[in-house]
Design an enzyme around this catalytic site. Structure first.
Site, PDB file in Angstrom:
ATOM      1  CD  GLU A  40      -2.819   0.942  13.270  1.00 29.25           C
ATOM      2  OE1 GLU A  40      -3.969   1.393  13.378  1.00 29.25           O
ATOM      3  OE2 GLU A  40      -2.468   0.190  12.329  1.00 29.25           O
ATOM      4  CB  SER A  70       0.893  -9.285   7.689  1.00 26.47           C
ATOM      5  OG  SER A  70      -0.029  -8.323   7.227  1.00 26.47           O
ATOM      6  CG  HIS A 113       3.845  -6.281  11.218  1.00 29.99           C
ATOM      7  ND1 HIS A 113       2.704  -6.049  11.928  1.00 29.99           N
ATOM      8  CD2 HIS A 113       4.842  -5.718  11.948  1.00 29.99           C
ATOM      9  CE1 HIS A 113       2.983  -5.383  13.034  1.00 29.99           C
ATOM     10  NE2 HIS A 113       4.284  -5.174  13.066  1.00 29.99           N
ATOM     11  CG  ASN A 136      -3.708  -5.888   5.462  1.00 30.74           C
ATOM     12  OD1 ASN A 136      -3.485  -6.613   4.496  1.00 30.74           O
ATOM     13  ND2 ASN A 136      -4.548  -4.872   5.420  1.00 30.74           N
ATOM     14  CB  CYS A 140      -0.918  -0.001   1.217  1.00 27.03           C
ATOM     15  SG  CYS A 140      -0.045   0.205   2.787  1.00 27.03           S
ATOM     16  CB  SER A 164       3.046  -5.925   4.722  1.00 22.07           C
ATOM     17  OG  SER A 164       2.380  -7.097   5.153  1.00 22.07           O
ATOM     18  CG  HIS A 211      -0.883  -4.332  15.426  1.00 21.84           C
ATOM     19  ND1 HIS A 211      -0.482  -3.131  14.901  1.00 21.84           N
ATOM     20  CD2 HIS A 211      -0.789  -5.234  14.407  1.00 21.84           C
ATOM     21  CE1 HIS A 211      -0.165  -3.289  13.628  1.00 21.84           C
ATOM     22  NE2 HIS A 211      -0.337  -4.560  13.297  1.00 21.84           N
ATOM     23  CB  CYS A 251      -6.468   1.503   6.086  1.00 28.08           C
ATOM     24  SG  CYS A 251      -5.619   1.787   4.527  1.00 28.08           S
TER      25      CYS A 251
END
Length: 760
Positions: free
Chosen positions: A121, A216, A36, A218, A12, A260, A119, A188
């Site tokens: 974040e 990851s 990640h 995501n 991304c 990622s 996480h 996102c």
């Protein structure tokens, strides 16, 4: 099989930006993993980009990049105190969440973060809240008891459907209260787009492949989402993960990837699937041809001729062959051809001392010369019985018009090579003789190399050639690669050199980390310089010797002490296997300036130096760069000096003598270099007669005899006191020592005698 790629594949924008920032400021450190994906992070290490999890290892002047997942304000403050150069690569979407938390926390709202508490974040977002926020993965973990105002935000990869359900439940609860809850959907937009695509493709396709690193968030959520819709969903982080997946049985296959996931891995998976699809077609054609040849060898002549027609190129079952088509084909019925290199199952007619006669179908028979029977050249006719079937290959169709020349030996060689190849594939390592050729995908992009081992095609994906990315496949065309089989599909084998190199690297790392411990002395080659230190290769591993650990003196550049490509001894100061970071020291193995000074300037040496600093108690003299000595105020002059500034000033050049050396303290003396003042003559006395003006003899005062040391003995003192009292002729009277006695009482009975009348 139809392969459908999702529109949103690869990095991304936030991830691309973070990688670009790190590469721009390399060599550098990243606070935690930049993204990640272990492959990407390991690849970045080759460019001098290393992740750290503990900011205490960062030193002043280091370049530090904040990863795409962000960090807490306290982390930025700590880096500022250290004096590091900080480059913020936080994803803009994450920054948006951080600012919302900061704003509403300042307004008195209690913060609720929907996401994974472990996480990176989420941990960073927590730091923007004035109070410790709530972190919840679902509604059951949320409490609205402690507070009246709440602000709800989400981790950028949180499920949108789950967010809406939680929002609805909270709104139902607060509708009966006076509590205020504001909601912010901070998921996102790229994540939402990927999930919409995943939802559509998972419904349309027979199977789904999600390409992502296991770490990851995501990628894991994308996999879980697709799996909830299509049970035939597979998680792929390496090509080897596809070994257990029979992808050929699905008609349509969807390809998705996390934000990622690098493009290289996506291309390899697509190439692998494309190759597998082609192999299925090749196997089908090969099996059909084998069955047809067998029929030719065993059926009656008429049937054999008809069966030979089936050896023509495959056509649709619904398409009828015309006579023109049959006549145009050299494999049509009644016109059996004997193509050189064609493998045939033949029936033995008889065998004699010259060779073997066989029936191969069609109008001609075949003949195998005795030299073409066995690999070792031996031949015994008795070993071959009429009616038995053997496999041979046509080697010359232009020889004797009566027979087709065949070779059993060539087929045996192929079989032997195949057996050896299969053994090689089962071993831990095999090789393919160069030259190799480059394999490209449908778009024309190179994806790997291809070679042959026996009758097998060996494919090596670009990512499996070495550890790290291969920029130019042509560099490997003439190299003999060390390979291990990942997957075998018919006569096509997917192999990897990387797995062997990674195993060796792991063994090497184990041996390396077991010996590289704090305090160990190692040899290292200086590879490159940075403003904050030197990167040193120790047994192939990059280590850092910080500039502060290179010299006891203050230096501005590592090149003042070390030279590139030179090997030195270093001491291991710190070794962190988890982060892969090793700190080395060079100055710790060198003598300290004062140790060198002790050898160069022993006690008694006269030195020249410059007054560097003056204090009331003395002056510090710079003997040489980094070495100072102290002239105490008492050592400046034989005369009394109250403060050093009375006789000395900064910048003045002086000579002094080293009079002591204790540890790292050098004591100097200036007065030791000056002559001592003359001693005064002894004092004289004048005889008393000189007072009358007469000549008198001057006499030197005799030295006084030393006094005898007095020792008090209480018993002897009391005895002397009694003697004085007993031997006295004066009248006396003993009285009480009572404190109530008056002066009259004390004087009573004393006979006072006076010598003259006047005092009577």
């Amino acid at each position: 099989m139809e392969i459908i790629k999702a529109a949103h594949l690869g990095f991304c924008n936030g991830v691309k930006r973070a990688i670009n920032v790190a590469k721009t400021h390399a060599p550098c450190l990243t606070y935690k993993e930049l993204i990640h994906n272990k492959k990407v992070v390991d690849g970045l290490k080759n460019e001098g980009i290393y992740p750290v999890h503990d900011l205490s290892v960062v030193k002043s002047g280091d370049n530090v990049v904040i990863a795409a997942h962000g960090a807490a304000p306290s982390d930025f403050e700590k880096l500022a105190r250290i004096g590091a150069n900080v480059y913020d690569a936080t994803c803009p979407m994450v920054k948006k969440v951080q600012e919302i938390v900061r704003e509403y926390s300042t307004k008195g709202y209690k913060i609720i973060i929907l996401g994974d508490k472990n996480h990176q974040e989420v941990q960073g977002i927590c730091g923007f809240s004035a109070e410790t926020p709530q972190i919840a993965a679902d509604f059951d973990e949320i409490s609205l008891e402690d507070g009246e105002k709440f602000a709800v935000v989400t981790q950028t990869t949180f499920f949108e459907e789950k967010f809406e359900k939680i929002k609805e439940k909270i709104q139902n609860i607060i509708s009966y209260t006076h509590k205020i809850v504001v909601f912010f959907n901070t998921i996102c937009y790229t994540t939402m787009a990927k999930r919409e695509e995943a939802k559509s493709l998972a419904k349309r396709c027979d199977a789904v492949v999600v390409i992502s690193d296991r770490s990851s968030a995501n990628g894991n959520r994308l996999y879980e989402f697709a799996k909830s819709i299509n049970d035939n969903t597979f998680f792929v982080s390496e090509i080897s993960d596809l070994q257990s997946v029979m992808i050929s049985k699905y008609n349509t296959l969807a390809i998705m990837a996390a934000a990622s996931t690098p493009d290289e891995l996506i291309e390899e998976v697509l190439s692998f699937m494309s190759d597998t699809q082609n192999e299925v077609l090749e196997n089908a054609t090969e099996n059909t041809a084998t069955e047809e040849v067998t029929e030719v060898a065993t059926a009656a002549p008429e049937a054999g001729e008809m069966a030979a027609a089936a050896d023509a190129p495959a056509q649709s079952a619904k398409t009828e062959l015309t006579m023109d088509d049959i006549m145009a084909s050299d494999k049509a019925a009644g016109f059996t051809t004997y193509r050189e290199g064609k493998r045939i199952h033949a029936k033995i007619i008889n065998a004699d001392e010259n060779g073997i006669f066989v029936e191969i179908g069609g109008k001609k028979d075949g003949f195998i010369d005795k030299s073409e029977v066995n690999i070792d050249g031996t031949y015994n006719p008795d070993d071959f019985k009429a009616g038995d079937t053997i496999e041979a290959v046509i080697i010359n169709k232009k020889g004797d018009s009566t027979y087709v020349t065949l070779s059993k030996r060539e087929i045996d060689l192929v079989k032997k090579n195949d057996e050896e190849a299969l053994k090689a594939f089962e071993s831990k390592e095999f090789t393919v003789e160069p030259p190799l050729k480059i394999v490209k995908n449908k778009e024309g992009n190179p994806v790997g190399l291809e070679g042959r081992l026996g009758a097998f095609t060996v494919f090596i994906p670009g990512s499996q050639i070495r550890i790290g990315r291969v920029n130019n496949l042509e560099d490997y065309l003439d190299k003999k690669l060390r390979l291990r089989m990942l997957q075998k599909n018919g006569r096509r084998v997917t192999a990897s050199q990387r797995v062997i190199l990674e195993e060796e690297k792991a063994e090497k790392e184990e041996a390396f980390w077991s010996t590289v411990v704090p305090g160990a002395i190692v040899k290292g080659k200086v590879k490159r310089f940075a403003s904050f230190g030197a990167f040193v290769s120790v047994k192939g591993y990059d280590c850092l010797a910080h500039i502060s650990d290179l010299s006891w003196k203050k230096i501005s550049e590592p090149s003042e002490v070390l030279e590139l490509n030179q090997t030195y001894d270093f001491i291991v100061l710190k070794a962190d296997r988890e982060t892969g970071k090793i700190s080395l020291g060079y100055k710790q193995l060198q003598k300290k300036p004062y140790e060198l000074a002790a050898e160069k300037y022993p006690v008694g040496t006269v030195i020249k130096g410059t007054i560097a600093r003056i204090h009331p108690f003395g002056a510090f003299v710079q003997i040489e760069d980094g070495i100072d000595g102290l002239i105490h105020v008492s050592q400046i002059s034989h005369k009394y000096v109250k403060e050093a500034s009375e006789l000395l000033k900064e910048g003045q050049e002086v000579e002094a003598k080293v009079i002591s050396f204790e540890g790292n303290r050098i004591t100097l003396s200036m007065k030791e270099l000056e002559p001592a003042p003359e001693e005064k003559p002894a004092r004289e006395e004048v005889a008393p007669e000189a007072a009358d003006g007469a000549e008198s003899e001057v006499k030197s005062k005799a030295p006084r005899a030393p006094r005898k040391k007095f020792e008090y003995n209480p018993e002897k003192a009391e005895e002397r006191k009694r003697d004085r009292r007993d031997n006295s002729d004066e009248p006396h009277e003993w009285v009480s020592d009572s404190g109530n006695a008056t002066l009259a009482d004390l004087l009573k009975g004393i006979d006072f005698k006076f010598d003259d009348e006047e005092n009577k």
